[in-house]
Design an enzyme around this catalytic site. Structure first.
Site, PDB file in Angstrom:
ATOM      1  CG  ASP A   1      -5.225   1.252   0.040  1.00 26.21           C
ATOM      2  OD1 ASP A   1      -3.939   1.285   0.363  1.00 26.21           O
ATOM      3  OD2 ASP A   1      -5.931   0.295   0.034  1.00 26.21           O
TER       4      ASP A   1
ATOM      5  CG  ASP B   1      -2.572  -0.463  -1.303  1.00 26.53           C
ATOM      6  OD1 ASP B   1      -3.194  -0.018  -2.508  1.00 26.53           O
ATOM      7  OD2 ASP B   1      -3.248  -1.569  -0.692  1.00 26.53           O
TER       8      ASP B   1
ATOM      9  CG  HIS C   1      -5.824  -3.828  -3.861  1.00 27.88           C
ATOM     10  ND1 HIS C   1      -4.828  -3.176  -2.916  1.00 27.88           N
ATOM     11  CD2 HIS C   1      -4.741  -4.957  -4.144  1.00 27.88           C
ATOM     12  CE1 HIS C   1      -3.736  -4.053  -2.902  1.00 27.88           C
ATOM     13  NE2 HIS C   1      -3.710  -5.065  -3.455  1.00 27.88           N
TER      14      HIS C   1
ATOM     15  CG  ASP D   1     -10.147  -2.000  -1.486  1.00 28.92           C
ATOM     16  OD1 ASP D   1      -9.414  -3.253  -1.897  1.00 28.92           O
ATOM     17  OD2 ASP D   1      -9.562  -1.230  -0.965  1.00 28.92           O
TER      18      ASP D   1
ATOM     19  CD  GLU E   1      -5.881  -1.281   4.245  1.00 30.88           C
ATOM     20  OE1 GLU E   1      -4.682  -1.933   4.633  1.00 30.88           O
ATOM     21  OE2 GLU E   1      -6.778  -1.913   4.065  1.00 30.88           O
TER      22      GLU E   1
ATOM     23  CG  ASP F   1      -6.928   0.571  -3.110  1.00 32.27           C
ATOM     24  OD1 ASP F   1      -6.057  -0.192  -3.129  1.00 32.27           O
ATOM     25  OD2 ASP F   1      -7.886   0.746  -2.438  1.00 32.27           O
TER      26      ASP F   1
ATOM     27  CG  HIS G   1      -8.790  -4.784   3.453  1.00 30.99           C
ATOM     28  ND1 HIS G   1      -7.211  -4.559   3.519  1.00 30.99           N
ATOM     29  CD2 HIS G   1      -8.411  -6.517   2.954  1.00 30.99           C
ATOM     30  CE1 HIS G   1      -6.649  -5.602   2.971  1.00 30.99           C
ATOM     31  NE2 HIS G   1      -7.164  -6.576   2.753  1.00 30.99           N
TER      32      HIS G   1
ATOM     33  CG  HIS H   1      -9.541   1.164   1.733  1.00 33.13           C
ATOM     34  ND1 HIS H   1      -9.155   1.526   0.561  1.00 33.13           N
ATOM     35  CD2 HIS H   1     -10.365   2.168   1.827  1.00 33.13           C
ATOM     36  CE1 HIS H   1      -9.280   2.572   0.031  1.00 33.13           C
ATOM     37  NE2 HIS H   1     -10.240   3.238   0.800  1.00 33.13           N
TER      38      HIS H   1
END
Ligand code: ARG
Ligand code: MN
Ligand code: MN
Ligand code: MN
Length: 301
Positions: free
Chosen positions: A225, A227, A123, A125, A270, A121, A138, A98
């Site tokens: 992303d 994830d 996260h 980031d 990702e 996401d 990332h 990412h």
């Protein structure tokens, strides 16, 4: 309408080998044909070739890993994505890690300065060189795009073109302490899994759009992303976090953004085909493709 596939076999923003094979698997699973079937003219002239910098010439800056490599790769991705966007094409960037979004969003904003960013996401980031614990870039692209944190000369090309009020997150559930402070101090709107549970995904997407795009008039960059989805749905990714979006919630976000008619760029990031059993890899790659299809207009009926 033309979609330009930008395959980015890149892993320098994190440490797990295999994420550089993500774009190859997504294309081999038939993504270009699938988008053609949706009525798009699809441009794909092979995966992006990156210059390599050997580790010896790219020592850490502070604790940031592979800083020169990440910077140069993202700068070239920015030019490619910006070029497609300026030509009126919709860039679909396939990661890769990412950190690449530093490039894709810079490219989008060079063509559409008023674009907003919807970041899906687990996260945020948004670590800075000061707050990162891992040194993995990332986990940092958003702070570079906003221009917060200390300036690193090697990243001077990244212009702070993204305004905090033009950014919104959905799906967060693993946000570092320093990142929580950054989100608060910059009044960045974020819908974590708590809000998804509380309001439902339909309402969350509506509230997210109301925040970044109240008149539904600004171009949208969707950075996804994989994830963000629950690890039961997309197990083959480098930093899975339990408690994620369901298959339908993830696809709903893409469908709803397509329906605005405002999407100008998409990232699918990702996918790491080396981190699950063959079945899990296949499922993750298939979901990467179906998210892209949903964002480009595939409907259930
Ligand atoms: N917050 C952690 C870090 O900064 C994890 C970031 C994960 N990012 C990602 N794009 N999967 O290292
Ligand atoms: Mn993530
Ligand atoms: Mn973390
Ligand atoms: Mn991410």
């Amino acid at each position: 309408k033309t979609a330009a596939i930008v395959g980015c076999p890149f892993m320098g923003g994190q440490g797990k080998p295999g994420v550089d094979k993500g774009p190859i698997h997504l294309v081999e699973a038939g993504l270009t044909d699938q988008l053609t079937e949706l009525g798009w003219k699809v441009k794909f002239d092979g995966h992006h070739q990156f210059e390599s910098i050997d580790a010896a010439s790219d020592p850490p800056i502070g604790i940031l890993k592979n800083p020169r490599l990440v910077s140069r790769v993202c700068e070239s991705v920015s030019k490619v994505v910006g070029g497609h966007a300026k030509a009126g094409e919709l860039p679909v960037t396939l990661g890769g890690d990412h950190s690449l979004a530093m490039g894709t969003i810079s490219g989008t904003l060079s063509a559409h300065p008023d674009a907003c960013v919807i970041w899906i996401d687990a996260h945020a980031d948004i670590n800075t060189p000061e707050t990162t614990d891992s040194g993995n870039i990332h986990g940092m692209p958003v702070s570079f795009l906003l221009g917060i944190g200390s300036k690193i000369p090697e990243f001077a090309w990244v212009k702070p073109l993204l305004k905090a009020e033009r950014l919104v997150y959905i799906g967060l559930r693993d946000v570092d302490a320093g990142e929580k402070r950054i989100l608060r101090e910059n009044k960045i709107k974020a819908f974590s899994m708590h809000e998804v549970d509380k309001y439902g995904i339909g309402k969350v997407v509506e509230m997210a759009l109301d925040h970044v795009n109240p008149k539904r008039a600004l171009p949208i960059h969707l950075s996804f992303d994989v994830d963000a989805l629950d690890p039961t749905v997309t197990p083959s990714t480098g930093t899975p976090v339990r408690g994620g979006l369901t298959f339908r919630e993830g696809h709903y976000i893409c469908e709803a953004i397509y329906e605005t008619g405002l999407l100008v760029a998409l990232d699918i990031m990702e996918v790491n085909p080396s981190l699950a059993d063959p079945e899990g890899v296949k499922a993750t790659v298939a979901v990467g493709c179906s998210l892209a299809r949903a964002a480009l207009g595939e409907t259930l009926l």
